[in-house]
Enzyme design. Structure first.
Site, mmCIF file in Angstrom:
data_model
loop_
_atom_site.group_PDB
_atom_site.id
_atom_site.type_symbol
_atom_site.label_atom_id
_atom_site.label_comp_id
_atom_site.label_asym_id
_atom_site.label_seq_id
_atom_site.Cartn_x
_atom_site.Cartn_y
_atom_site.Cartn_z
ATOM 1 N N TYR A 1 5.879 -8.428 8.740
ATOM 2 C CA TYR A 1 5.649 -6.991 8.864
ATOM 3 C C TYR A 1 5.823 -6.560 10.319
ATOM 4 O O TYR A 1 5.538 -7.332 11.242
ATOM 5 C CB TYR A 1 4.220 -6.627 8.457
ATOM 6 C CG TYR A 1 3.839 -6.963 7.046
ATOM 7 C CD1 TYR A 1 3.980 -6.023 6.023
ATOM 8 C CD2 TYR A 1 3.306 -8.211 6.722
ATOM 9 C CE1 TYR A 1 3.604 -6.332 4.725
ATOM 10 C CE2 TYR A 1 2.935 -8.520 5.428
ATOM 11 C CZ TYR A 1 3.085 -7.580 4.425
ATOM 12 O OH TYR A 1 2.711 -7.889 3.145
ATOM 13 N N ASP B 1 0.843 -1.195 0.000
ATOM 14 C CA ASP B 1 0.000 0.000 0.000
ATOM 15 C C ASP B 1 0.881 1.249 0.000
ATOM 16 O O ASP B 1 2.031 1.214 0.461
ATOM 17 C CB ASP B 1 -0.892 0.025 1.243
ATOM 18 C CG ASP B 1 -2.000 -1.016 1.190
ATOM 19 O OD1 ASP B 1 -2.341 -1.460 0.079
ATOM 20 O OD2 ASP B 1 -2.520 -1.382 2.270
ATOM 21 N N ASP C 1 -6.896 2.281 7.638
ATOM 22 C CA ASP C 1 -5.631 2.868 8.079
ATOM 23 C C ASP C 1 -5.834 4.361 8.324
ATOM 24 O O ASP C 1 -6.892 4.932 8.039
ATOM 25 C CB ASP C 1 -4.490 2.601 7.089
ATOM 26 C CG ASP C 1 -4.732 3.222 5.712
ATOM 27 O OD1 ASP C 1 -5.335 4.303 5.623
ATOM 28 O OD2 ASP C 1 -4.301 2.609 4.713
#
Length: 313
Positions: free
Chosen positions: A78, A50, A92
């Site tokens: 991650y 992203d 987000d």
């Protein structure tokens, strides 16, 4: 005049660049910079990030683009942070805020819910994602104000680590199957806790079998084109977790004509393996010829060609 169709650029390399994608630009924008400024016109990736995310982006060059199916499916690791008390349309912090709630949670509550990710076997696909509905990306539907269908997908979370259980700035590390949306993991945590949660930062530390320590920054790659060739991992080394077999010239000729070679049954010998094994075949000059998998043919195990890698250009 532009290049003629199918004409290979003399600057085109074959292999893999491990890029440390910066937060901000899309993965496609990073690849376009490399494509045009370094004249790598045949280019692809091993799984996008992203725009907000940073970290390992596998950039496939030339014949390296043929490896995409074998590099995109690896486990991803991650590290990231999130904030409780907020819900956004993108899951987000960059999305539109839909709701804010007071947070009544202890660090113990946060730690328990982060660790719960390992129990999940499926997740909701974000409305703002590249997943498609009737041939159109969900993000395109969402941007047009159209209703997006709720989709779920299976996931495997193999490792979860709590780095900080502060409800306003929680931090974690997670290893998961390819295609897992970390912002969906955060969103689901916020839903379970009843106050919402939004991802605030994300770094891809590894895309199996490559890690962030091996990566080059986009700025450095573009500013030092003279170093680019030595930073590209050669095609023969792009699958270091696969066995490699160097063939004689006659065997290499058979492979280039599409023949399946017999699987040897003596460990440690040329072309040794078992059914289901995958390997890379090299020519006498150590150049990659093909990716193969041990399969049955007429009742006998043979190395089936998955993808030819020799340069036809």
């Amino acid at each position: 005049m532009g290049r003629r169709r199918n004409q290979r650029s003399p600057f085109q390399l074959d292999g893999l660049l491990i890029l440390n994608k910066p937060s901000g630009p899309t993965s496609a924008a990073c690849l376009n910079d490399i494509k045009h400024r370094l004249r790598q016109y045949k280019i692809g990736h091993g799984g996008t990030l992203d725009p907000m995310a940073e970290g390992v982006l596998l950039v496939l060059l030339g014949n390296g683009t043929k490896l995409a199916p074998y590099l995109t499916g690896g486990t991803k690791t991650y590290s990231g942070t999130f904030r409780l008390g907020i819900t956004t349309d993108t899951f987000d912090i960059q999305g539109e805020v839909l709701k804010e709630c007071p947070v009544d949670a202890t660090p113990g509550d946060v730690e328990r819910e982060i660790l719960f990710w390992k129990e999940l076997t499926e997740q909701e696909v974000p409305a703002y994602s590249a997943a498609k509905h009737q041939g159109k990306p969900l993000y395109a539907l969402a941007r047009e104000g159209l209703e997006t269908p709720v989709k779920t997908k299976p996931i495997v979370v193999s490792h979860v680590e709590v780095l900080d259980a502060n409800p306003l700035n929680a931090a974690f590390r997670v290893s998961c199957s390819a295609g897992t949306y970390i912002r969906s993991l955060v969103h689901s945590l916020g839903t379970r806790m009843g106050c919402g949660a939004a991802l605030t930062s994300l770094v891809r530390e590894a895309s199996e079998p490559f890690r962030l320590e091996q990566a080059y920054s986009l700025e450095d790659v573009l500013e030092h084109p003279e170093l680019f060739p030595e930073r590209v991992i050669p095609l023969r080394d792009t699958l270091p977790h696969w066995p490699r077999f160097r063939l004689t010239e006659p065997l290499a000729g058979l492979v280039m004509n599409g023949s399946w070679l017999p699987v040897a049954d003596q460990p440690g010998t040329l072309l040794a393996g078992e059914l289901g094994d995958q390997a890379m075949l090299l020519g006498p000059d150590d150049e990659p010829l093909a990716l193969v998998e041990a399969k049955l043919q007429d009742g006998k195990p043979r190395w089936a060609i998955l993808r030819g890698l020799w340069n036809r250009d």
